[in-house]
Design a protein around this motif. Sequence first.
Motif, PDB file in Angstrom:
ATOM      1  N   GLU A  96       1.100  -1.222  -0.120  1.00 14.19           N
ATOM      2  CA  GLU A  96       0.188   0.021   0.015  1.00 14.19           C
ATOM      3  C   GLU A  96       0.781   1.314   0.154  1.00 14.19           C
ATOM      4  O   GLU A  96       0.441   2.142  -0.351  1.00 14.19           O
ATOM      5  CB  GLU A  96      -0.785  -0.010   1.151  1.00 14.19           C
ATOM      6  CG  GLU A  96      -1.784   1.031   1.198  1.00 14.19           C
ATOM      7  CD  GLU A  96      -2.497   1.366   2.627  1.00 14.19           C
ATOM      8  OE1 GLU A  96      -3.714   1.803   2.553  1.00 14.19           O
ATOM      9  OE2 GLU A  96      -1.984   0.645   3.616  1.00 14.19           O
ATOM     10  N   GLN A  97       2.126   1.251   0.600  1.00 16.08           N
ATOM     11  CA  GLN A  97       2.996   2.735   0.744  1.00 16.08           C
ATOM     12  C   GLN A  97       4.050   2.357   0.057  1.00 16.08           C
ATOM     13  O   GLN A  97       4.680   1.320  -0.172  1.00 16.08           O
ATOM     14  CB  GLN A  97       2.934   2.618   2.223  1.00 16.08           C
ATOM     15  CG  GLN A  97       1.926   2.833   3.264  1.00 16.08           C
ATOM     16  CD  GLN A  97       2.271   2.844   4.694  1.00 16.08           C
ATOM     17  OE1 GLN A  97       3.198   3.375   5.167  1.00 16.08           O
ATOM     18  NE2 GLN A  97       1.241   2.587   5.614  1.00 16.08           N
ATOM     19  N   GLY A 109       1.084  -2.019   4.705  1.00  9.65           N
ATOM     20  CA  GLY A 109       0.487  -0.996   4.779  1.00  9.65           C
ATOM     21  C   GLY A 109      -0.220  -0.762   5.881  1.00  9.65           C
ATOM     22  O   GLY A 109       0.190  -1.221   7.263  1.00  9.65           O
ATOM     23  N   SER A 110      -1.331   0.091   6.096  1.00  9.99           N
ATOM     24  CA  SER A 110      -1.884   0.414   7.168  1.00  9.99           C
ATOM     25  C   SER A 110      -2.866  -0.730   7.820  1.00  9.99           C
ATOM     26  O   SER A 110      -3.293  -1.504   7.298  1.00  9.99           O
ATOM     27  CB  SER A 110      -2.664   1.689   6.955  1.00  9.99           C
ATOM     28  OG  SER A 110      -4.010   1.335   6.151  1.00  9.99           O
TER      29      SER A 110
END
Length: 232
Positions: free
Chosen positions: A88-89, A162-163
Amino acid sequence: MVHQVIRFSDAFSAWENWNLTDFDSKTEALLSLKNILAQSQPTLDAVIGFHLEQASALLAQTHQLVGPTGETNELYTAGRGVAAIIVEQSSENAQLAAMAQITAALVAGNSVVICSDDQDFTENLDAAYQQSSLPTNLMQFTAFDAFQQVLESDVRSVGWVGSTKAELSLNQQLATRTGAIVSLVSETDLDALNVAHDPHLSLRFITERTRTINITAVGGNATLLELGSDAH
């Protein structure tokens, strides 16, 4: 950009062949990727080396089990199938976390589809992959947003970088899928990188199998089948 249309059938075929490859040959091919990355991405090179070394102690040997009736029982590991690694990042630590999961999935016997918009990461990794001795279609790349489409296919493992909030939603989505249970490996603490540093990470991408070989004429120790004798 290296984003491309994914053909799941190609990833699946690559997994079938790779899964039948012996551990030493898999390691040798991954070392070729490691050595190429060492020239441009030394931090990723170190991650690959760490997980190859750890997996060697965990996956390289077949374990002999007890054969109570004379048979030979062996415990070994195999890849689960196609693994989707979703990033995601875009950051250096996210790249390290993703590389750890990619390496663990590959050395365990899976093919991987990498969903990421980190252009620097995907382009460097794809360039190294193309020069390595890894088989065609074993690693495929697509955009981060395409992961929903990838999950509609028969993936057997999912890696997430990711988060925490998005990871919870992904976990719920996987829980409602029909078919085979999909294992989820998540790296949400991109400061500590606990998953990336886990020496047993490769075990999260495997399935255990047993092989039984009957080595006597009637499929076991015939003396144990005797009825009415003094010894039994």
